[in-house]
Write a protein that holds these residues in place. Sequence first.
Motif, PDB file in Angstrom:
ATOM      1  N   ILE A   1       0.854  -1.189   0.000  1.00 55.97           N
ATOM      2  CA  ILE A   1       0.000   0.000   0.000  1.00 55.97           C
ATOM      3  C   ILE A   1       0.888   1.236   0.000  1.00 55.97           C
ATOM      4  CG2 ILE A   1      -1.718   1.308   1.299  1.00 55.97           C
ATOM      5  CD1 ILE A   1      -2.883  -1.378   2.209  1.00 55.97           C
ATOM      6  N   VAL A   2       0.725   2.053  -1.045  1.00 61.14           N
ATOM      7  CA  VAL A   2       1.540   3.271  -1.192  1.00 61.14           C
ATOM      8  C   VAL A   2       0.667   4.471  -0.844  1.00 61.14           C
ATOM      9  CG1 VAL A   2       2.891   4.687  -2.784  1.00 61.14           C
ATOM     10  CG2 VAL A   2       2.907   2.187  -3.012  1.00 61.14           C
ATOM     11  N   TRP A   3       1.059   5.182   0.202  1.00 59.82           N
ATOM     12  CA  TRP A   3       0.302   6.362   0.634  1.00 59.82           C
ATOM     13  C   TRP A   3       1.041   7.613   0.172  1.00 59.82           C
ATOM     14  CZ3 TRP A   3       1.109   8.620   6.113  1.00 59.82           C
ATOM     15  CH2 TRP A   3       0.433   9.853   6.222  1.00 59.82           C
ATOM     16  N   LYS A   4       0.348   8.459  -0.589  1.00 66.99           N
ATOM     17  CA  LYS A   4       0.932   9.708  -1.071  1.00 66.99           C
ATOM     18  C   LYS A   4       0.135  10.882  -0.509  1.00 66.99           C
ATOM     19  CE  LYS A   4       4.321   8.511  -3.823  1.00 66.99           C
ATOM     20  NZ  LYS A   4       5.677   9.051  -3.647  1.00 66.99           N
ATOM     21  N   HIS A   5       0.816  11.728   0.262  1.00 63.50           N
ATOM     22  CA  HIS A   5       0.153  12.936   0.741  1.00 63.50           C
ATOM     23  C   HIS A   5       0.398  14.024  -0.300  1.00 63.50           C
ATOM     24  CE1 HIS A   5      -1.779  15.692   3.411  1.00 63.50           C
ATOM     25  NE2 HIS A   5      -0.741  16.523   3.340  1.00 63.50           N
ATOM     26  N   CYS A   6      -0.664  14.456  -0.974  1.00 66.73           N
ATOM     27  CA  CYS A   6      -0.532  15.362  -2.120  1.00 66.73           C
ATOM     28  C   CYS A   6      -0.872  16.793  -1.718  1.00 66.73           C
ATOM     29  CB  CYS A   6      -1.454  14.911  -3.249  1.00 66.73           C
ATOM     30  SG  CYS A   6      -1.265  13.164  -3.669  1.00 66.73           S
ATOM     31  N   GLU A   7      -0.347  17.722  -2.508  1.00 65.21           N
ATOM     32  CA  GLU A   7      -0.633  19.135  -2.263  1.00 65.21           C
ATOM     33  C   GLU A   7      -2.043  19.508  -2.719  1.00 65.21           C
ATOM     34  OE1 GLU A   7       1.400  21.599  -0.863  1.00 65.21           O
ATOM     35  OE2 GLU A   7       2.475  19.784  -0.226  1.00 65.21           O
ATOM     36  N   LYS A   8      -2.528  18.801  -3.717  1.00 63.45           N
ATOM     37  CA  LYS A   8      -3.818  19.166  -4.320  1.00 63.45           C
ATOM     38  C   LYS A   8      -4.418  17.917  -4.980  1.00 63.45           C
ATOM     39  CE  LYS A   8      -1.473  20.452  -8.606  1.00 63.45           C
ATOM     40  NZ  LYS A   8      -1.220  21.463  -9.611  1.00 63.45           N
ATOM     41  N   ALA A   9      -5.593  18.086  -5.567  1.00 59.72           N
ATOM     42  CA  ALA A   9      -6.227  16.977  -6.289  1.00 59.72           C
ATOM     43  C   ALA A   9      -5.363  16.560  -7.468  1.00 59.72           C
ATOM     44  CB  ALA A   9      -7.609  17.404  -6.787  1.00 59.72           C
ATOM     45  N   THR A  10      -5.345  15.280  -7.744  1.00 57.53           N
ATOM     46  CA  THR A  10      -4.545  14.735  -8.850  1.00 57.53           C
ATOM     47  C   THR A  10      -5.466  14.453 -10.053  1.00 57.53           C
ATOM     48  OG1 THR A  10      -4.935  12.450  -8.189  1.00 57.53           O
ATOM     49  CG2 THR A  10      -3.069  13.590  -7.154  1.00 57.53           C
ATOM     50  N   PRO A  11      -4.883  14.225 -11.239  1.00 56.35           N
ATOM     51  CA  PRO A  11      -5.733  13.871 -12.392  1.00 56.35           C
ATOM     52  C   PRO A  11      -6.595  12.634 -12.144  1.00 56.35           C
ATOM     53  CG  PRO A  11      -3.546  14.486 -13.150  1.00 56.35           C
ATOM     54  CD  PRO A  11      -3.477  14.444 -11.646  1.00 56.35           C
ATOM     55  N   PHE A  12      -6.108  11.657 -11.375  1.00 57.06           N
ATOM     56  CA  PHE A  12      -6.890  10.454 -11.096  1.00 57.06           C
ATOM     57  C   PHE A  12      -8.049  10.737 -10.125  1.00 57.06           C
ATOM     58  CE2 PHE A  12      -3.844   6.651 -12.126  1.00 57.06           C
ATOM     59  CZ  PHE A  12      -3.738   7.115 -13.436  1.00 57.06           C
ATOM     60  N   SER A  13      -7.827  11.640  -9.180  1.00 55.15           N
ATOM     61  CA  SER A  13      -8.864  11.903  -8.163  1.00 55.15           C
ATOM     62  C   SER A  13      -9.923  12.888  -8.660  1.00 55.15           C
ATOM     63  CB  SER A  13      -8.236  12.450  -6.875  1.00 55.15           C
ATOM     64  OG  SER A  13      -7.677  13.745  -7.093  1.00 55.15           O
ATOM     65  N   PHE A  14      -9.580  13.698  -9.654  1.00 57.06           N
ATOM     66  CA  PHE A  14     -10.476  14.770 -10.099  1.00 57.06           C
ATOM     67  C   PHE A  14     -11.847  14.263 -10.563  1.00 57.06           C
ATOM     68  CE2 PHE A  14     -11.723  18.497 -12.700  1.00 57.06           C
ATOM     69  CZ  PHE A  14     -11.516  19.486 -11.745  1.00 57.06           C
ATOM     70  N   PRO A  15     -11.917  13.178 -11.357  1.00 59.95           N
ATOM     71  CA  PRO A  15     -13.250  12.692 -11.779  1.00 59.95           C
ATOM     72  C   PRO A  15     -14.130  12.268 -10.605  1.00 59.95           C
ATOM     73  CG  PRO A  15     -11.515  11.639 -13.085  1.00 59.95           C
ATOM     74  CD  PRO A  15     -10.836  12.381 -11.979  1.00 59.95           C
TER      75      PRO A  15
END
Length: 820
Positions: free
Chosen positions: A777-791
Amino acid sequence: MNRKELYTIAIDWFAKQGWKPFPFQKKTWKAFLEGKHGLLNAPTGSGKTYALWFPIVLNYIKSNPEYKTNKKKGLKAIWITPLRALSQEIKQAAERVANDLDTQLTVGIRSGDTPQKERAAQKRNPPDLLITTPESLQLFLASKDYQKLFKDCSAIVIDEWHELFGTKRGVQMELALSRLKTVAPKLKIWGISATIGNLDQAREVLLGPDSKAFQNSVLVKANIKKNIKVASIIPDKMETFPWRGHLGIHLLDEVIPIIRNSKTTLLFTNTRSQCEIWFQRILERYPEFAGEFAMHHSSINKETRLWVEQAIRAETLKAVVCTSSLDLGVDFAPVETIIQIGGPKGVARFLQRAGRSGHRPGAVSVIYFLPTHAIELVEASALQQAVKKQAVEDRIPYLNSFDVLIQYLTSLAVSGGFYPEEIFPEVKQTFCFQSITQDQWSWMLQFITVGSQSLQNYDEYKKVEVAEDGRFFIQSRAVAMRHRLQIGTIVGDAVLSVRYQKGGYIGSIEEYFVSKLTRGDVFTFAGKNLEFIRIKDMQVHVKNSTKKTNRVPSWSGGRMTLSAQMSELLRAELYQASAGNLYSRELKSLKHIFKQQQVESIIPSNQELLIETFETREGHHMVIYPFEGRFVHEAMGSLLAYRISLLSPITFSLAFNDYGFELLSDHAVDIQQVLDNELFSPDHLLDDLQKSLNATEMARRKFRDIAVISGMVFTGYPHKMIKMKHLQSNSQLLFDVFRDYEADNILFQQAFRETFEHQLEEGRLRIALERIEAQQIVWKHCEKATPFSFPIITDRLREKLSSEKLEDRIRRMTAKLMRR
């Protein structure tokens, strides 16, 4: 007449048409004439109808040497079709064979569309070859002296078996066949199926696992390699942050040249609402297509649908926007091009639609794929692999559908009665009821005679009487009539007919949609803008309107999910992208999206499950990507939310699509705690699902269908149907009674079982969790929404905002993300 002479008759007929029979047709003739049962696997447009009508007619010729001068009376063969729309095509093929061979055999159709006068004539003098539906066959079994009608029947063909297999209509068919095997000892049973993953099991379900029919059966495969060409419509410019529906209509101008360059084009949409929108938008932008453009879906009136089908054959239409109503068998030789709008969600459905183009043996099938958002191009790439590998889905058969069994036993009781000791062995030979116990059988018999334990004081549940000799029968004509009106297993929301004030019938829409309309509201339906006037006697009265509107009816079943096979293919494509192997034109076109995804997060490999977290004004977002389809994600999201709440009190809102799901909360989630506590474990899955999903509420909705099918609640008389809210409250009352006083009620328990097995796909969810357990399980803490999460985020907003406000909001969100 020996077998060789019979084959010569068939081959000579083919030669006169300028044809040559395929090896699979000859194999089917041979197996049938040798007395075998079987399943024929053949693609649409390959000549499968002649593969079975011929041996049926040849078998009659063999048994009746004086067939040209002395015709034997009575029903000789039945052809079952799941769609009434296919009946005319099948009838034409049967008549062609019967007439050209001078057999004097008559062909008849019996379905819900057959006029009463014709039904009465068929009763007095049955056709030799009968084309009917599963529901109409059940009505025959609910008729007096049905044994006399079927006793000399030599064949029954179940067409499009893949459409019935894995549904309650299929169970209905299994039970009917179990009776016909006894009533008609000479009966040969054959199914016709398009390609599915578990063909051997499909044959087993059709014939019964331990039956003599199964032991004396064959599986005939056409082995016709269909040449399918998939061409994706890729826009010149694509957003980096994609969202559902955005690309679809924006690509409308790309579609028009394809339509203009083809004789006839079918544009397949996944939902009736989408069908209505596309038809309307094309005519708005290209009014010159008026008269050459049509629409076809199952809620439009029958006359319009038949006109459209005939116009395609006559090549008088340039294009038709349609749904799965044109997926099956209707023969359109001139159709040149297919356009699939949005991901078809399943390989079999895609191949079926592709087969509508070049619908002749040896012809190339061209299918264009139009994405409604950028990530769907990954599905297009996956579908090309599926075409190469011929990878198609399994169908999962139903087990122990006791509501269908109760309906069947009541039908037999209406027809003049049955003896349980005669029927029980027949039922037990079916696939669905192979494990039924004597106790369960006794419960069924008690249920139809006195009602269940908590209903035995109410006379309305005492439908069936028992004679002194042990025969179960129905005496009351009122009970018999109500039962016949309700035969069938398709239960949807209450459907209202839409009519002009002066009486012209337009089609049907669901009560749920109409309940939100007020007088004067305008909506688009059947390609027209209609103004709502009132509801009267289950009819929606409307008049034409010149006002513009964005309101389109929505129907239940509008949201489809990725099949397990499609999910697996999709993941394989993403794993290729993760490794930088953008080998297909579709994957290359998404290079900028994949690059941005890698900058913000990662594209997971086959060894990884990706979890992304980020924060916005809305709250703390946790997005997880199993790529398993929306139904599995809905269940998995609820399960995870429940398990996290056990560690620390927290409330989530859930959003999901086919690629992943989002848990949104006011407080940040301790992801390390989630990982340390193995929250993706398949252990205690059923128990946790029940607690996390309010399974009781879901089972309550499922129970409504079971109550209708089993006859516990009555849906009403023609033109006087009971309102859906009353049906719901009647079934809910029964549900609550069983929950409180009779928890071991078999139908009550069935509601929970079907909720988990079919609605929540519990088996598929378990397999997904087992796969995740083996992944890192790879956990990435992102600064903003990603292209995958946007939809996923924009799908959640769609539920709250109108389409205009949604577009504005997403435009602002996209601009902000791109600025960063």
